[in-house]
Each structure stands twice: as C-alpha cells, then as structure tokens.
Design an enzyme around this catalytic site. Structure first.
Site, mmCIF file in Angstrom:
data_model
loop_
_atom_site.group_PDB
_atom_site.id
_atom_site.type_symbol
_atom_site.label_atom_id
_atom_site.label_comp_id
_atom_site.label_asym_id
_atom_site.label_seq_id
_atom_site.Cartn_x
_atom_site.Cartn_y
_atom_site.Cartn_z
ATOM 1 C CG HIS A 143 -1.689 1.286 1.374
ATOM 2 N ND1 HIS A 143 -2.671 1.678 0.497
ATOM 3 C CD2 HIS A 143 -1.570 2.285 2.283
ATOM 4 C CE1 HIS A 143 -3.142 2.863 0.880
ATOM 5 N NE2 HIS A 143 -2.496 3.254 1.955
ATOM 6 C CD GLU A 209 -7.192 4.416 4.198
ATOM 7 O OE1 GLU A 209 -7.072 4.347 5.443
ATOM 8 O OE2 GLU A 209 -6.494 5.157 3.471
ATOM 9 C CD GLU A 211 -6.848 1.072 8.026
ATOM 10 O OE1 GLU A 211 -6.351 0.971 9.165
ATOM 11 O OE2 GLU A 211 -6.937 2.149 7.397
ATOM 12 C CG ASP A 243 -9.244 5.000 8.229
ATOM 13 O OD1 ASP A 243 -10.042 5.810 8.724
ATOM 14 O OD2 ASP A 243 -8.023 5.229 8.088
HETATM 15 MN MN MN Z 1 -6.294 4.143 7.396
#
Ligand code: MN
Length: 429
Positions: A143, A209, A211, A243
């Site tokens: 990433h 995002e 995660e 996120d």
């Molecule tokens: Mn993040």
C-alpha cells in the site's frame, strides 16, 4: 503460555453451527448486543446464535471467575476486559466448555438454554468497546509503495523512515461506528488543479480502506514501555476496520501534519471482537525485514496472522461485486512491533484503544485495499454488477469487508463489516 483449551479443533458444540458459519465453537468472539425488550449486554457468537453472558452469569454458570454482573450488563466490553488477559481467557474457556457437545450442564437444561441463547437475527449489535484512543498505522508495504508511486516518485516510493519504524498517526475515536451505521459524504476543501483558491463542497473521492484493527487491554503506567515479547498480553482481540477516507480532501490538507478531516468523518468496525487467543492457531511468519530493524523492534516466533480478507461494493438495489481479495499476513510490521513502537517513548495505552493496521494491500492488482489503488487514481474504473462502474464510492453504495481464516479443518471468521455512504448533508459554501 497456558494451553488454550477452547482452541481444540476436535471440539464440537451442541448448538447447531451451519457449515459456512464464521462462528464455530473454536471462535467464540465477544460483542455487545441489545434486543427490543432488553438493555445492552455482553454476548458471545456461536453459529447463528448469541450466548447472553449476563443471563449466564445470573444462572450461576460463570462462578469462580472474577467477573461481576455489571461486567456483562453493560454497553461495552471495557469492564469485562479490565480483568485482563488471563481472566478473559478463562472466561472463553468456560464458555467453550459449557457449549461443547459432551458437557450436559447447560445442554440438558432446556429452560436455561431458552434464557441464554438468542437468534442473531433478533439482536442489534452495538459498538463493542468504548473507544479510548484510536491510532492508525501505515504498515502494508504494498500500500505504502502504491501510494508513493502515485503521488511522489516511483523510484523512491517508500520514504526513508518506512522500513525503520511502523509509521502511524493519532486518529479520532468519536467517529468510530459499528457495522451497519451509514455515514454522510463529507464536505470539505479540495484543490484538484492546484489553483490559488481551493474549492468547497462534497468530496468526490470517497474511498474505503481495508484494515484490521486490534483492541488493547489496559497497558502500563505512563513512561513505561511494552516490548514485542510482552505485546500479546496487552491485546484482547481483532476486528475488521473500514477507515473511510476522502482522497481529494486528504491530498490538499495533509501537508505537513498528516490527514485530518479526510479521515475523521467515520470509520466502521465489525461488531464481534475475535480474541487474539482464538487466532493463535492461525499464526504465520512475517516477511524478512531488510534492512534489519532496531533491537526494540525485533521479535521472536510467528507474529503475523493468516486472515483472508475480501472487499465488496453493493450499489443501491444491485448485487455486490467483490473488488479485492487480500490477506492480513501481507503486513510488513506486525501488531507486536506496532505496540512496542507506540509505547517506546513512554506513551501509555488504555483499555479499549483501537489500533488499526493501515490499508492492507497485497502484491498483486486483485489484492489492493483501497479504490485509490484498485482503480489507480481513477484511471481504471471497476465494473459493477448493475452495469455501472466505480473509481470511488458513490452515494448509497455499501462497502462490505469480510475476514476468515482456516487451519486443521477449522474455519473462523469475523462476520461482516458493512458501511454505506449517504449523500452529503447541506451542501452550502
Ligand atoms: Mn487508514
């Protein structure tokens, strides 16, 4: 480490567990739920059911453990977690014993079973912890490299510090919400063409995002540090974490102190906290870290975890489309290193803190953890099942994260982490 009896792959439950369930008896994740008639309380997922720990405590099944009724008749897990790692491990082992097929104590008391088991369809899941502080790391090399290539120099995609410390920033706890909570498209400043004056309006580049986050127990006193070898004792469990990020706002505001309003309008967690204990059988080795890390970041043993991750987008009224398949093991920095680094300066952590991994991208195109990377800055839109396409997230789209791991014929999972983007509110200047 004491043996975790609840992880025995031979265990079976007298509660029916569908074959594809994320919640066999080897998982037993903790969450907070309510029903129409009852106050919030702590529960454990088993198959399609929730085991009500408040009712279980009242009926006397949790005796000789340090917990009181208030620890379970509570709208967060913090009270229960305050008893620490050994106590919550003992609690999970007790629940496992009560639910295992060869234990008649609860199994054969129908009138008790009716009081302690609720269908998951009948409950509303709440945010599992009262979040103290929220930290977001940036620990996936693929990433960080992708973003560096897009926005900086492809030859120097990783900044000089990246392989020497787990980069992170302090996020905002107040806007962390549980799966199923919609979030409005944020308004903010952007400056797409680097004009002298920025514009104001709804973000046009809302992104997810992918995660995984861990939730901590109480840490040590201010000034003391937690080593990589001690870190496991301070981690209660893991959740999936979306996120939400507004890339156009982020691009304009992040210099020099990092993201601010582009990240704090909402982050979504899955409702069931899968304990680190339950994930122990799924440990794997991490990547070779080269150059070698400083001594305080060295660690022994397998500290990464093999968790298959998936992201799907469901446009309004359409079927979902899977846009990424990744794995938590792709992390360059593991949780133990993150926690050791976080506390090396004496920073104290608290019960209920959430520490997120940062976007998890794998090495191949199908495994990227954000639309920014999947659609490569908008240049490669992704087709949806209804014939539309996506470069970023549109209004009324739902993003769904899933996570599962398997070993020795046992599969455990996190359930879904779902979040919808609603249209912006009050689009004024
Ligand atoms: Mn993040």
């Amino acid at each position: 480490m004491s043996v975790i009896k609840a992880n025995d792959p031979k265990l079976r439950s007298w509660v029916d567990v569908p074959a594809e369930s994320d919640f066999p008896i080897q998982n037993l994740p903790f969450g907070v739920f309510r029903t129409e008639a009852q106050l919030p309380r702590v529960g454990v997922a088993i198959g399609d059911k929730v085991l009500d720990l408040k009712a279980l405590h009242i009926l006397g099944y949790l005796e000789n453990l340090p917990f009181t009724l208030d620890d379970f008749l509570c709208d967060n897990l913090n009270r229960m977690m305050r008893h620490g790692k050994q106590a919550t491990r003992d609690l999970r082992n007790r629940v496992s014993k009560l639910l295992s097929s060869d234990m008649p104590d609860l199994r054969d008391r129908d009138h008790h079973v009716r009081q302690v088991l609720v269908s998951q369809h009948e409950v509303q899941m709440l945010l599992p912890v009262k979040v103290g502080d929220y930290t977001d790391f940036y620990s996936s090399m693929d990433h960080a490299r992708n973003v560096g290539m897009m926005f900086r120099d492809p030859e120097k995609a990783l900044l000089p510090n990246w392989k020497h410390l787990p980069v992170g920033y302090h996020g905002r706890a107040s806007s962390i919400v549980v799966s199923g909570t919609p979030v409005h498209r944020p308004l903010g400043q952007t400056n797409a063409s680097d004009d002298s004056m920025p514009s104001f309006g709804p973000s046009r580049q809302v992104d997810f995002e992918l995660e995984v986050a861990f939730i901590t127990y109480d840490g040590k006193a201010l000034g003391e540090r937690i080593s990589t070898s001690q870190a496991d004792d301070f981690i209660f469990g893991l959740v999936l974490f979306n996120d939400w990020s507004a890339r156009d706002i982020q691009r304009w505001e992040y210099v020099p102190l990092g993201p601010f309003l582009s990240k704090n309008f909402g982050s979504v967690v899955s409702p069931w906290v899968v304990t680190l204990d339950a994930l122990e059988p799924f440990r794997v080795s991490g990547p070779l870290q080269d150059p070698p890390v400083l001594p305080y970041l060295r660690y022994d043993g397998n500290k990464h975890i093999n968790i298959d991750l998936e992201v799907a987008i469901r446009p309004e009224g359409a079927a979902e489309t899977v846009v990424s398949r990744s794995n938590y093991r792709h992390m360059y920095w593991n949780m133990n290193q993150q926690l050791a680094h976080h506390t090396v300066n004496g920073c104290n952590i608290r019960c209920g803190d959430i520490m997120a991994s940062g976007t998890i991208s794998g090495p191949t195109e199908g495994s990227f953890g954000s639309m920014l990377e999947i659609a490569w800055k908008g240049t490669r839109p992704v087709p949806m099942s209804d014939g539309s396409s996506r470069a970023f997230i549109q209004d009324n789209d739902t993003v769904i994260l899933r996570g599962r791991t398997s070993n020795s014929g046992i599969q455990i999972g996190f359930g879904a982490c779902e979040g919808m983007i609603l249209p912006a509110l009050g689009e004024g200047a």
